[in-house]
Design a protein around this motif. Sequence first.
Motif, short mmCIF file in Angstrom:
data_model
loop_
_atom_site.label_atom_id
_atom_site.label_comp_id
_atom_site.label_asym_id
_atom_site.label_seq_id
_atom_site.Cartn_x
_atom_site.Cartn_y
_atom_site.Cartn_z
N MET A 156 0.82 -1.04 0.01
CA MET A 156 0.01 0.11 -0.01
C MET A 156 1.01 1.32 -0.11
SD MET A 156 -2.15 2.18 1.21
CE MET A 156 -1.57 3.59 2.41
N PRO A 157 0.61 1.99 -0.68
CA PRO A 157 1.58 3.46 -0.85
C PRO A 157 1.36 4.34 -0.05
CG PRO A 157 -0.39 3.54 -2.37
CD PRO A 157 -0.69 2.50 -1.60
N ALA A 158 0.90 4.11 1.01
CA ALA A 158 0.66 5.43 1.91
C ALA A 158 2.07 5.40 2.90
CB ALA A 158 -0.62 5.02 3.13
N GLN A 159 1.86 6.77 3.57
CA GLN A 159 3.01 6.85 4.59
C GLN A 159 3.00 6.27 5.69
OE1 GLN A 159 1.89 10.95 5.69
NE2 GLN A 159 1.49 11.61 3.52
N ALA B 50 -1.16 11.63 2.39
CA ALA B 50 -2.18 11.71 3.29
C ALA B 50 -3.64 11.15 2.56
CB ALA B 50 -2.75 13.30 3.74
N SER B 51 -3.84 11.43 1.43
CA SER B 51 -4.90 10.93 0.63
C SER B 51 -5.16 9.33 0.77
CB SER B 51 -4.99 11.38 -0.95
OG SER B 51 -4.83 12.49 -1.16
N GLY B 52 -4.01 8.68 0.96
CA GLY B 52 -4.08 7.01 0.85
C GLY B 52 -4.34 6.44 2.13
N VAL B 53 -4.30 7.38 3.01
CA VAL B 53 -4.65 6.91 4.54
C VAL B 53 -5.93 7.50 5.09
CG1 VAL B 53 -2.34 6.42 5.10
CG2 VAL B 53 -3.24 8.58 5.85
N ALA B 54 -6.64 8.63 4.53
CA ALA B 54 -7.33 9.14 4.95
C ALA B 54 -8.91 8.40 5.17
CB ALA B 54 -8.32 10.29 3.94
N ALA B 55 -9.60 8.59 5.92
CA ALA B 55 -11.03 7.81 6.34
C ALA B 55 -11.92 8.12 5.35
CB ALA B 55 -11.31 8.10 7.82
N GLY B 56 -12.00 9.35 4.92
CA GLY B 56 -13.25 9.38 3.66
C GLY B 56 -14.25 9.78 4.27
N MET B 57 -14.59 10.58 5.53
CA MET B 57 -15.69 11.15 5.80
C MET B 57 -16.08 12.29 5.09
SD MET B 57 -15.92 10.74 9.95
CE MET B 57 -14.48 11.83 10.12
N LEU B 58 -17.33 12.38 4.87
CA LEU B 58 -17.77 13.68 4.06
C LEU B 58 -18.77 14.40 5.10
CD1 LEU B 58 -18.40 11.79 0.68
CD2 LEU B 58 -16.30 13.06 1.37
N ALA B 59 -17.90 14.96 6.05
CA ALA B 59 -18.72 15.40 7.19
C ALA B 59 -18.72 16.71 7.71
CB ALA B 59 -18.56 14.26 8.54
N PRO B 60 -19.40 17.66 7.22
CA PRO B 60 -19.41 19.00 7.54
C PRO B 60 -19.77 19.24 9.02
CG PRO B 60 -20.75 18.84 5.59
CD PRO B 60 -20.52 17.49 6.01
N PRO C 174 -11.53 6.38 0.10
CA PRO C 174 -10.46 7.55 -0.70
C PRO C 174 -9.63 6.54 -1.46
CG PRO C 174 -10.55 7.72 1.71
CD PRO C 174 -11.38 6.67 1.61
N ARG C 175 -9.53 5.12 -1.08
CA ARG C 175 -8.35 4.69 -1.97
C ARG C 175 -9.35 4.06 -3.45
NH1 ARG C 175 -5.59 0.67 2.38
NH2 ARG C 175 -4.46 2.67 3.72
N ARG C 176 -10.60 3.75 -3.20
CA ARG C 176 -11.24 3.59 -4.37
C ARG C 176 -11.44 5.01 -5.18
NH1 ARG C 176 -13.92 -1.42 -4.54
NH2 ARG C 176 -13.86 -2.35 -2.38
N LEU C 177 -11.52 5.87 -4.75
CA LEU C 177 -11.82 7.26 -5.12
C LEU C 177 -10.45 7.39 -5.95
CD1 LEU C 177 -12.95 10.35 -5.55
CD2 LEU C 177 -12.07 10.79 -3.28
N LEU C 178 -9.05 7.54 -5.38
CA LEU C 178 -7.95 7.60 -5.93
C LEU C 178 -7.90 6.76 -7.26
CD1 LEU C 178 -5.72 7.85 -2.76
CD2 LEU C 178 -5.94 9.67 -4.57
N ALA C 179 -8.19 5.52 -7.15
CA ALA C 179 -8.24 4.56 -8.25
C ALA C 179 -8.96 5.10 -9.24
CB ALA C 179 -8.48 3.33 -7.65
#
Length: 390
Positions: free
Chosen positions: A1-4, A70-80, A184-189
């Motif tokens: 996995m390419p994350a930090q 950061a994008s590769g580890v983010a949780a992906g909440m869309l939570a204002p 986020p990983r599917r989003l990046l892909a």
Amino acid sequence: MPAQGTWREADPRQTVERHVPDLNDRELDGEAYDAVVVGAGVIGLTCAWHAAAAGHRVCVVERDRVGAGASGVAAGMLAPVGEAVPGEERLLEQNLKAAKAYPEFVARLESAAGMETGYRADGALHVALDRDEAEELRRRHEQHRSLGLASEWLTPSRCRELEPGLSPSCAGGVLAPDEASIDPRRLLAALAVALEKAGVPIHEGAEVTAALPHEGGMGGVRLADGREIHARWTVLAAGAWSAAKWLPDEGRPAVRPVKGQVLRLRGRPGSLPCSRIVASERVYMVPRADGELVVGATVEEQGFDDSVTAGGVLELLREAFRALPDIAELELVEASAGLRPATPDNLPLAGRGSVDGLIVATGHFRNGVLLAPAAAEAVVEAMVPERVTA
Ligand SMILES: Cc1cc2nc3c(=O)[nH]c(=O)nc-3n(C[C@H](O)[C@H](O)[C@H](O)COP(=O)(O)OP(=O)(O)OC[C@H]3O[C@@H](n4cnc5c(N)ncnc54)[C@H](O)[C@@H]3O)c2cc1C
């Protein structure tokens, strides 16, 4: 996995790179583009995709791999609502607008890439686990209401009706029905595939080390191996590394890294301990349809240190277990850390930089996944030719 900062390779079925075509063999040296995007995180890729759709000739350069930041580890909440902080009303406004526009972005991207992104609009349940936390949550609920946000106070029994996996110590909760999430990983892909289909090259292993000077401003970038990419616009989407030495002094944005550690657990699809985002005072849990449960996240001012620590993992597991005891049954698949790009006022930077030829798209801190389409719109607007300064 390419994350930090990852202690274990992620499940290969989940990785970004399995979807990313190899584009590194494309000719690059001396090429001239309308825009060269520096950084293949969610911000850079979304900007490149929007710019290509607007008819610009674009390429992306990434020193590591797609999603390495950061994008590769983010949780992906869309939570204002969950991210609403008193005093940050401007950010809240941007987040609300972005959340509203997100379904349309997802639909367009999924159709362009022919892939799913794991978008779910199931809402979020914020829970208090003792009396003190309930008082604090009540205060936050009042703030939500004063800001006109969709936020409903729930009794403990109502919380447990919605989420039967909640601890019996649940002392009340707030339902934010409009919150959503994405993988986020599917989003990046999906972004990488959409870019490939749009003919936009992504050059991985291509580190920018210098700006190419052009008529008092910038005219592209030089890579570590000496290759040059000439471009009218250089889009700085380098995340936490945006205040880079390779930029002219006056073009360097005030961005610093803020570390976040996060865990990925796995259970059977459809039988996770929660069915929507569950957040307590200290952690959040984000369930996915494929059986992944993300537990996040620490917030640490540690400079560029992206190590996974025992203390970070302990805190996340302890607090997740307090809220949802059944997480103890899940497989622990991955612990990772990423660096959020933060600005002094927590507001993102998206638009013309202070050097001609430079456009910045950075500083999205805790909300980069949510704000990526909005950042991309601002970047494309900044590329409009008639607004070019002489
Ligand atoms: C633990 C954690 C959880 C999070 N959860 C959420 C969430 O739930 N929702 C949300 O909206 N946001 C979340 N975020 C925030 C979000 O991840 C970030 O705001 C977003 O990923 C920033 O994207 P970016 O593209 O700007 O940066 P990055 O993803 O860090 O990408 C920058 C890229 O630039 C590359 N780069 C840097 N310098 C160079 C160079 N000189 N040459 C070439 N390439 C270079 C890097 O290698 C990197 O790949 C979270 C962040 C963390 C750490």
